[in-house]
Scaffold this active site. Sequence first.
Site, PDB file in Angstrom:
ATOM      1  N   GLY A 271       0.440  -6.152   8.804  1.00  0.00           N
ATOM      2  CA  GLY A 271      -0.751  -5.319   8.717  1.00  0.00           C
ATOM      3  C   GLY A 271      -1.945  -6.154   8.290  1.00  0.00           C
ATOM      4  O   GLY A 271      -3.056  -6.009   8.787  1.00  0.00           O
ATOM      5  N   GLU A 308      -4.770  -6.681  -0.393  1.00  0.00           N
ATOM      6  CA  GLU A 308      -4.917  -8.115  -0.104  1.00  0.00           C
ATOM      7  C   GLU A 308      -5.804  -8.808  -1.144  1.00  0.00           C
ATOM      8  O   GLU A 308      -5.571  -9.973  -1.496  1.00  0.00           O
ATOM      9  CB  GLU A 308      -5.497  -8.319   1.303  1.00  0.00           C
ATOM     10  CG  GLU A 308      -4.704  -7.670   2.427  1.00  0.00           C
ATOM     11  CD  GLU A 308      -3.218  -7.959   2.389  1.00  0.00           C
ATOM     12  OE1 GLU A 308      -2.820  -9.081   2.014  1.00  0.00           O
ATOM     13  OE2 GLU A 308      -2.436  -7.053   2.716  1.00  0.00           O
ATOM     14  N   HIS A 311      -3.965  -9.715  -4.302  1.00  0.00           N
ATOM     15  CA  HIS A 311      -3.172 -10.939  -4.127  1.00  0.00           C
ATOM     16  C   HIS A 311      -3.962 -12.211  -4.444  1.00  0.00           C
ATOM     17  O   HIS A 311      -3.365 -13.246  -4.735  1.00  0.00           O
ATOM     18  CB  HIS A 311      -2.699 -11.055  -2.676  1.00  0.00           C
ATOM     19  CG  HIS A 311      -1.434 -10.328  -2.372  1.00  0.00           C
ATOM     20  ND1 HIS A 311      -0.283 -10.494  -3.102  1.00  0.00           N
ATOM     21  CD2 HIS A 311      -1.132  -9.449  -1.370  1.00  0.00           C
ATOM     22  CE1 HIS A 311       0.680  -9.745  -2.573  1.00  0.00           C
ATOM     23  NE2 HIS A 311       0.197  -9.102  -1.528  1.00  0.00           N
TER      24      HIS A 311
END
Length: 867
Positions: A271, A308, A311
């Site tokens: 994704g 994201e 992260h």
Amino acid sequence: MCRHSIAASSSNPDREVLPTNVKPLHYDLTLEPLFDTFRFDGTVEITLQVNENTDEIVLNSTEIDIHSAHILDVEADKITFDEDAQTATFKFKDTLVAGSQTTLKIVFTGELNNMAGFYRSSYQEDGKTKYLATTQMEPTDCRRAFPSFDEPALKATFSITLIADKDLVCLSNMDEKETTILESGKKQVLFNKTPLMSTYLVAFIVGDLKYVENNDFRVPIKVYATPGSEHLGEYSADIAAKTLAFFEKKFDIEYPLPKCDMVAIHDFSAGAMENFGLITYRTVDLLLDTKTSNINTKQRVTEVVMHELAHQWFGNLVTMDFWDGLWLNEGFATWMSWYACDSLYPDWKVWESYVSDSLQHALTLDALRASHPIEVPVKRADEINQIFDAISYSKGSSLLKMISRWLGEDVFIKGVSNYLKKHMWGNTQTSDLWEALSDVSGKDVVKVMDIWTKNIGYPIVSVKESEGKLIVSQNRFLATGDATAEEDKILYPVFLGLKTSKGLDESLVLDTRTKEFETSTTDDFFKINGDQAGIFRTAYEPARWAKLGQAGVDGKLSVEDRVGLVADAGALASSGYISTTDFLNLVKSWSNESNYVVWDEILSRIGNVKAALIFESDDIRVALNRFIVDLLGDKLKSVGWTFSDSDSFAEQQLKSSLFAFAVAAGHEEAGAFAEKSYADYIGGNKDAIHPNLRTTIFNHAAKTGDEKTFDQLFKIYQNPSSVDEKITALRSLGRFTQPEILDKVTGLLLNSDVVKQQDIYIPMQGLRATRVGIETLWSWVQTNWDTLFEVLPPGLSMLSTVVSLSTSGFTKKEQRAQVEEFFKSKNTKGYDQGLAQSLDVIKAKGNWAERDATKISEWLASNGYSK
């Protein structure tokens, strides 16, 4: 001498890792993609620290042609390859001396292929096919882009240079340092040196790209897309600016890079991917038209971007030591995306939907024998892709949610901040986080969490009532309801969360097989797992289910409680712990429910009943649909399905959900509206379908449609007004019921000019909705297996997804036997776990149908839903 290329690890002696005779310090990498041949030329110079006297160097390399290798102009004496281990070994005449540094220079060529490593992505522009080159390194595909020490613990710095046509954009993890025009007329772009990072986070892109920029944050944020789509990145750029500022404050650590680029990629196996400073996404998960996209797409894009960005700290700045710690990366980023979303968009009330989303995904998968522990021992590269699943993401995040509630959110975030500061730029094991949380909280987090992370499964907590006492006991919960004594040895520390009229008591812990607790409730109200924060199912005695159903009607249960109660009842019914009629009685009393998350859970669980009975008599399916129409009829009538700008997030969701389930169940008025809206839309009125209803209306059109309808939806897919509409049309193609049309649909799946490989699963999801679709898909997979195995290699997790989608719709023993027989002679590398999970699902559904089909049929008849 160097050690053998399979080196031992203290935590997992069977783990296949590179020898430790040398260690990478820095990579100077130059790459030139060649779009006319779909290959790339490369040179890498790796600065090495020599740890012991040796005459050979082993690193990772696969599907790369190595032309030469030198140390200080001395060519390698011999180069050998191990295809299975994905390594290249360079033998030299002279011995490298321990304590010294040296540089290994390798010249090589690779292929721009197949969504792994350095690969090509295609798209259409003005009727022509165009390409860009991009990367996907996680987990172990950096070795396809350049020879490297491709393990997360072998961090190094990188100086990356890209050579490309002058009119193309070149991007990498860092900002551009300088651009030089070469004699060939091409440009050479050198990027600034990266900080220490793992190979799986290296990224570079070459292509015709445009961008939108947001400067609300401390460093520039750019969203790139192919020309004409870049304006659709404004929403994500805005989300990123808010999210980066939020994480900086929460972690008390600045975002560590000078820029943040996010790029929409047309071909992408995942994704999104959190590459340091250069995050890549599927177009549908980054680009958003706020006017034409539905509310669910908006929420997904928001959460994916936040995931994201989390992260960048958790995973990139501090990285797991090896892939058995993947869950810590993904579980944390999942939890953090929900946490950020709740803080920045409080009106979305995402923790309510978390219970029906992430928590249920985790509990559903972990109820299978073929599940795996959160912290799973990984031996080989080809095993890693299979653990990118609901255990690593959803159970991992649910565990962190549970612990954050136990410690308190502020204490939890402080512990995480301390952990990140202590291990900045380094690698860690799970225990390092637990120790940081123990230090800041004063609680023995290590002891509690080790039990949860190192064991498979979770408990069912059974509750018996006896004269002012609750007797609670725990046992292993399995979807098939048949845990053996051997499988039921683990005793979890279960935070019971006893809710009564006096409030929520979170001090009670069940850490033995059975315990007794006094209850001082005066109004006979209690619920275990208050607000559904624990990772377990709760089973009550029949009388208590009825009382809890009434408590839901009386407003004594939070949204999370109501969702959890429905989910537990549905799961316990499917596995045989309670009768399905107890579940049906519970939800029948909730027709006045006002929350969309609760409705979604109720109607999805009834959908599970339908799925288990899909190969039974049609009469029972028709009766279940009548029950659904009756159950939601009054609420649907009161809220309607027209939208206004003043509708809240929750109101939009409720209208969308009720309309979707009503149309699918045959609600006449809703169905008629869907048919008229579709006809008007096809007739040219592009405002006839509200984005929130598009999926339902397209699916209904397909389900009731003919060849002409297929042509219409296929045309929309090929010429959509938005990315959202394109995916919706593609998914709806699987909803047709005529075999000849379904053959057309399956005929598209391997035509990469029409359906991109990354999207092959989307029509498959639609095919699973009907008996004929399930059978058609399985027949097609058997016929085309060799081609599928070739175009979706085991290194991509998509093959496991295809196997699951094409098999888990079955419910009969003989169907399960067919699946087992077909795969008996096949190489199941890379999808064996997905196959085993699918077989578990078939068995569980088959048991359920055998056990309860007659009882369900009788209940439907006695309640007036049968003919």
